[in-house]
Design a protein around this motif. Structure first.
Motif, PDB file in Angstrom:
ATOM      1  N   LEU A   1       7.484  11.938   7.723  1.00  0.00           N
ATOM      2  CA  LEU A   1       8.210  11.014   6.865  1.00  0.00           C
ATOM      3  C   LEU A   1       9.541  10.632   7.503  1.00  0.00           C
ATOM      4  O   LEU A   1       9.924   9.465   7.491  1.00  0.00           O
TER       5      LEU A   1
ATOM      6  N   LEU B   1       4.564  14.476   0.301  1.00  0.00           N
ATOM      7  CA  LEU B   1       5.787  15.270   0.356  1.00  0.00           C
ATOM      8  C   LEU B   1       6.310  15.538  -1.050  1.00  0.00           C
ATOM      9  O   LEU B   1       6.717  16.651  -1.367  1.00  0.00           O
TER      10      LEU B   1
ATOM     11  N   ARG C   1      -2.893   4.385   5.513  1.00  0.00           N
ATOM     12  CA  ARG C   1      -1.480   4.049   5.649  1.00  0.00           C
ATOM     13  C   ARG C   1      -0.605   5.240   5.297  1.00  0.00           C
ATOM     14  O   ARG C   1      -0.813   5.894   4.274  1.00  0.00           O
ATOM     15  N   GLY C   2       0.348   5.514   6.155  1.00  0.00           N
ATOM     16  CA  GLY C   2       1.234   6.627   5.899  1.00  0.00           C
ATOM     17  C   GLY C   2       0.671   7.957   6.334  1.00  0.00           C
ATOM     18  O   GLY C   2       1.281   8.993   6.141  1.00  0.00           O
ATOM     19  N   ARG C   3      -0.518   7.923   6.888  1.00  0.00           N
ATOM     20  CA  ARG C   3      -1.148   9.147   7.358  1.00  0.00           C
ATOM     21  C   ARG C   3      -1.324   9.139   8.858  1.00  0.00           C
ATOM     22  O   ARG C   3      -1.403  10.187   9.476  1.00  0.00           O
TER      23      ARG C   3
ATOM     24  N   HIS D   1       7.032  21.862   8.486  1.00  0.00           N
ATOM     25  CA  HIS D   1       6.145  21.092   7.627  1.00  0.00           C
ATOM     26  C   HIS D   1       5.935  19.718   8.248  1.00  0.00           C
ATOM     27  O   HIS D   1       6.808  18.864   8.218  1.00  0.00           O
ATOM     28  N   SER D   2       4.756  19.520   8.813  1.00  0.00           N
ATOM     29  CA  SER D   2       4.565  18.284   9.569  1.00  0.00           C
ATOM     30  C   SER D   2       4.598  17.037   8.707  1.00  0.00           C
ATOM     31  O   SER D   2       4.954  15.967   9.179  1.00  0.00           O
ATOM     32  N   GLY D   3       4.232  17.184   7.454  1.00  0.00           N
ATOM     33  CA  GLY D   3       4.288  16.028   6.569  1.00  0.00           C
ATOM     34  C   GLY D   3       5.713  15.521   6.437  1.00  0.00           C
ATOM     35  O   GLY D   3       5.980  14.322   6.547  1.00  0.00           O
TER      36      GLY D   3
ATOM     37  N   VAL E   1       0.872  -1.180   0.000  1.00  0.00           N
ATOM     38  CA  VAL E   1       0.000   0.000   0.000  1.00  0.00           C
ATOM     39  C   VAL E   1       0.903   1.223   0.000  1.00  0.00           C
ATOM     40  O   VAL E   1       1.758   1.349   0.865  1.00  0.00           O
ATOM     41  N   PRO E   2       0.747   2.101  -0.976  1.00  0.00           N
ATOM     42  CA  PRO E   2       1.620   3.280  -1.046  1.00  0.00           C
ATOM     43  C   PRO E   2       1.552   4.094   0.244  1.00  0.00           C
ATOM     44  O   PRO E   2       0.521   4.156   0.900  1.00  0.00           O
ATOM     45  N   HIS E   3       2.633   4.705   0.570  1.00  0.00           N
ATOM     46  CA  HIS E   3       2.712   5.529   1.773  1.00  0.00           C
ATOM     47  C   HIS E   3       2.275   6.945   1.418  1.00  0.00           C
ATOM     48  O   HIS E   3       3.001   7.688   0.772  1.00  0.00           O
ATOM     49  N   SER E   4       1.070   7.307   1.852  1.00  0.00           N
ATOM     50  CA  SER E   4       0.534   8.593   1.389  1.00  0.00           C
ATOM     51  C   SER E   4       1.310   9.789   1.910  1.00  0.00           C
ATOM     52  O   SER E   4       1.337  10.832   1.273  1.00  0.00           O
ATOM     53  N   GLY E   5       1.930   9.614   3.068  1.00  0.00           N
ATOM     54  CA  GLY E   5       2.723  10.716   3.591  1.00  0.00           C
ATOM     55  C   GLY E   5       3.866  11.058   2.659  1.00  0.00           C
ATOM     56  O   GLY E   5       4.101  12.222   2.327  1.00  0.00           O
ATOM     57  N   ALA E   6       4.532  10.038   2.196  1.00  0.00           N
ATOM     58  CA  ALA E   6       5.657  10.245   1.291  1.00  0.00           C
ATOM     59  C   ALA E   6       5.168  10.839  -0.025  1.00  0.00           C
ATOM     60  O   ALA E   6       5.782  11.734  -0.598  1.00  0.00           O
TER      61      ALA E   6
ATOM     62  N   SER F   1      -1.671  16.796  -0.257  1.00  0.00           N
ATOM     63  CA  SER F   1      -1.945  15.784   0.762  1.00  0.00           C
ATOM     64  C   SER F   1      -3.301  15.110   0.576  1.00  0.00           C
ATOM     65  O   SER F   1      -3.638  14.158   1.254  1.00  0.00           O
ATOM     66  N   GLN F   2      -4.093  15.629  -0.332  1.00  0.00           N
ATOM     67  CA  GLN F   2      -5.449  15.103  -0.533  1.00  0.00           C
ATOM     68  C   GLN F   2      -6.215  15.106   0.787  1.00  0.00           C
ATOM     69  O   GLN F   2      -6.996  14.202   1.068  1.00  0.00           O
ATOM     70  N   THR F   3      -5.943  16.098   1.572  1.00  0.00           N
ATOM     71  CA  THR F   3      -6.578  16.203   2.883  1.00  0.00           C
ATOM     72  C   THR F   3      -6.953  17.660   3.140  1.00  0.00           C
ATOM     73  O   THR F   3      -6.197  18.562   2.796  1.00  0.00           O
TER      74      THR F   3
ATOM     75  N   ARG G   1       0.004  19.322   6.378  1.00  0.00           N
ATOM     76  CA  ARG G   1      -0.886  18.192   6.555  1.00  0.00           C
ATOM     77  C   ARG G   1      -2.065  18.280   5.610  1.00  0.00           C
ATOM     78  O   ARG G   1      -2.680  17.282   5.280  1.00  0.00           O
TER      79      ARG G   1
END
Lengths: 354, 354
Positions: free
Chosen positions: B56, A56, B114-116, B50-52, A48-53, A61-63, A116
Motif C-alpha cells: 500500500l 489492510l 486491481r490493487g493486488r 506485513h507485505s500488504g 475499482v476498489p483497491h483490494s490491497g487497501a 485479503s480474501q486470498t 498477503r
DNA sequence: CTGTTAGCGCTTTCAA
DNA sequence: TTGAAAGCGCTAACAG
C-alpha cells in the motif's frame, strides 16, 4: 492518469467516502438517491476498489496461499484446479508458490505469505520440509496435504497410501499371482514409503516373499526395473509399482522383452494419471480424486479462517480401478464410448473422514 | 497472540519505526549499533513485515496476476511452472485465476486484480474474451498470450500456428503422401483456426485437395474422426490433427481398424504433450516450449512494469519433432536411453522475435 | 441516514 | 544518523 480512488468518487458524487464505502459493500444504511449518485460516479470514473487497501483495513485479503513442492505434471495442475474452482466460488484468490524442495525455501515461502493471505494450503511429501514450513506460519491457518508428519490434531488431508498398496497386492493375489515385485519410489518421499510398507505388509500376511526394486517415480526408472526383471529371467508374475509412471515404464519394458501383460506379468500402478486409461492394455491403478482433494482442502481452510475449530486429519482412500493390465483376458468386456476398449471397474470404498 | 508489527519492533529496539524500516530494507544510513538492536528485536519477536501494508505504501505488490482460460491438462501446468520459476527468481509472487471462458468473467477477474498485482499475464484463445479482459486493465501492464486479437503494438506472445501447420503438411508431402486430411479444433478457437488455415494454404499450394473433419481438441473427437475415415473406405494416407490429443485418438482408431501407422496412414499432431513421445509409434508433432513461453511472458511483463516501452508481439515458432508416426519404417534408428525406441529429430527454427 | 475521523502497517520525506 | 509525521486507499466506529 492514475486510477480513481474512493475520495475521487466521493467528491464527484458529492457524498462522503463513508457513503461510497457503504454503497460498494452493501453494508449499512443508504438512501436510494445516495446510492444512485455513488453508482454514477463509480461508473463515470471507472472506479475499482483497491483490494490491497481494503485488506489492510479489514485484515482480510480474501486470498489463500498454496505452497507446493513442484508444479510438474498433471498431479499438481489437477490439485490447483480443484482449489481454484472452490476458491472462485467463494470469492477467494489463490497465490501459488512452488518448487519448495528444501526446508529453508519452504519456510521462506511461508513467511513471504504473511500479509498477503488469510491462510495456507501446504503440501510437502518430505517430512522435514513440511515441519519447517508449518513451524513458521505464525498463527496463520494452515491445511496440510499429504504430509505424514502433520500432527494428528491439526487440519490435514492425507492419502491412505498404505491401504491402497495393500489393496493392490490383494487384488494381484486374488488373481492367482504370487511372485509379486514392487518398484519403490524415492527413499525420502513419505508417500513412497507408505506404499512400500503396505506392499510388505500384504505380502507378509499372505506368506509371500517380497521383492523390492528401487525407483524414483519416473518412467525411466520403471523401465529400467522392467528390463532388469526381464533380463534376469526372473519368474515374477506381477508388479505393483509405486506410481503410474513407473508402472507404465515397466509395461513398456515388458513389451519390448516380448512378455505379455497381463498374461505373463500383471501390472498395477498408483494415482490414476490420465495416461493410465489411455495406454493399452489400460493400467490398473489406485485412483485418487486430486481435484476433489484440492476442493476439500480449500473448504477446510476457509472454515479454519472463519475460526472454526476444525482439527483432525482427513483420510482419502484411493479406489482400485481395474483395467486391462490385470483383468482376466478370458472375460469379454464391453467397449466404452470413444475410449480404448477395455473395461473400467472399481472396487473399495470412496474417500471418507476417519 | 497477534504477530508483531513494526512498532513493536521499534519499541523493543528502542529506536524509531523509521530506523527499523531502514534496517529491514537495507536503505538509508544506519549505524551498526542501531542495526544490531533492530535485528535482535526482530529475532526476539519473530517479526515478519506485513507485505500488504508495504504494498500500500510503495504501491508495488511484487505480485503478478495470471489469468487463464482453464487449468486442465499439462499445457497450463507447464505454463504456470515457467512463469513461477521466473517469478520466484525475481522475488515476485503469482496469483492465478482460471476458468475464464466468457468475456464477463474474464473482465471481472481482471478487475478484481486491481490493487493486488503490478501487472497481468493474460491468456485467452477466444478473441472476444481477450479483448474484453484487456479492455478493463486500467493502465495495468499486460502481456497477452496466444491472443490473435492482441493489437500488434502491445506486448504479446503468440505461437505461429499457421506456420506450424504449413510445416506439418509439407513434411507429409515430402514423405510422398498426397491424400492428407485435417482434424480441426473448435470453431471459436483462434489457434484451431490458424492451424486450419495453414493446412488449407499448404494443400492449395501443393495442388492437393483438402479434406477437413471437425473436432474439438479432445481425444474422443479424434477417435471419431479416425473411425469415420476407416469406415468410409477413404483412401486417406496421412492425417494432420489440430492438436496431439486428437492425433492420438486418430492413431487409436486406425489401430482398431487394422490400419498401420505410419505405413498406411501417417499422423502428425500439434503441441508435443508428454504423451506424444510415450505412445508407439511416437507421435510426430509440432513442439512448443510452453514453460519457456511462460518465462518469457514474465520477463517481458516485469520489463513493462519497470516502465520499459516493450511493445510488439513476439512470435514463437513451433518446431517439428519427427517420430515414428511419420518416420520411414525402413530406416533403422538408434534407441534412446530409457525411452521408447524411435528416434527424435527436429527441424525448422526455434522461436525468435519478429 | 450521513459525515468525520481514527486507524490498518509500512515507507518516506523533512527536520533535527 | 535518527525521529516525527504524513500519507497509501479503504473500513468502521462514533457523532450528528
Amino acid at each position: 492518469m492514475k486510477p480513481a480512488n474512493i475520495r475521487d468518487v466521493a467528491q464527484r458524487a458529492e457524498v462522503s467516502v463513508a457513503s461510497v464505502s457503504r454503497v460498494l459493500n452493501g453494508a449499512g444504511p443508504v438512501t436510494d438517491v445516495t446510492r444512485k449518485k455513488v453508482m454514477e460516479a463509480v461508473e463515470a470514473l471507472q472506479y475499482v476498489p483497491h483490494s490491497g487497501a481494503r485488506s489492510l483495513s479489514t485484515s482480510r485479503s480474501q486470498t489463500v496461499g498454496v505452497i507446493l513442492p513442484d508444479l510438474y505434471g498433471e498431479f499438481f495442475s489437477e490439485l490447483i484446479r480443484g482449489i481454484d474452482l472452490a476458491a472462485r466460488e467463494r470469492g477467494y484468490h489463490l497465490i501459488v508458490s512452488s518448487s519448495h524442495d528444501d526446508a529453508g525455501e519452504a519456510a521462506a515461502a511461508v513467511r513471504s505469505m504473511r500479509g498477503r493471505v488469510d491462510g495456507l494450503i501446504l503440501m510437502s511429501p518430505h517430512a522435514a520440509v513440511g515441519q519447517a514450513a508449518a513451524g513458521v506460519t505464525g498463527g496463520l491457518p494452515v491445511v496440510r496435504l499429504n504430509d505424514g508428519a502433520a500432527e494428528a490434531d491439526r487440519p490435514a488431508i492425507v492419502v491412505d497410501n498404505h491401504g491402497g498398496a495393500v489393496a493392490a497386492v490383494k487384488h494381484l493375489i486374488a488373481l492367482g499371482r504370487s511372485r509379486i515385485a514392487h518398484i519403490a519410489g524415492p527413499n525420502d518421499n513419505m508417500e513412497a514409503e507408505a506404499r512400500l510398507s503396505g506392499y510388505l505388509e500384504a505380502m507378509a500376511e499372505a506368506g509371500l516373499d517380497a521383492r523390492v526394486i528401487e525407483g524414483d517415480f519416473d518412467m525411466a526408472s520403471g523401465r529400467r526395473a522392467g528390463l532388469e526383471m526381464a533380463r534376469s529371467g526372473d519368474s515374477v508374475d506381477a508388479v505393483f509399482a509405486g506410481n503410474d509412471m513407473m508402472a507404465l515404464g515397466v509395461m513398456l519394458a515388458l513389451q519390448d522383452a516380448g512378455r505379455l501383460c497381463p498374461e505373463d506379468v500383471a501390472v498395477v500402478g498408483f494415482d490414476d494419471v490420465p495416461l493410465a486409461s489411455l495406454v493399452r492394455p489400460g493400467l490398473t491403478t489406485l485412483r485418487i480424486d486430486i481435484a476433489e482433494i484440492g476442493r476439500s482442502a480449500l473448504v477446510r481452510l476457509l472454515a479454519a479462517i472463519d475460526g472454526q475449530q476444525d482439527t483432525g486429519r482427513q483420510i482419502v482412500r484411493p479406489e482400485l480401478v481395474i483395467r486391462g493390465s490385470t483383468s482376466d483376458p478370458d472375460a469379454q468386456r464391453p467397449t466404452t464410448d470413444g475410449r480404448p476398449s477395455f473395461a473400467t471397474t472399481t472396487a473399495q470404498g470412496d474417500k471418507q473422514d476417519v
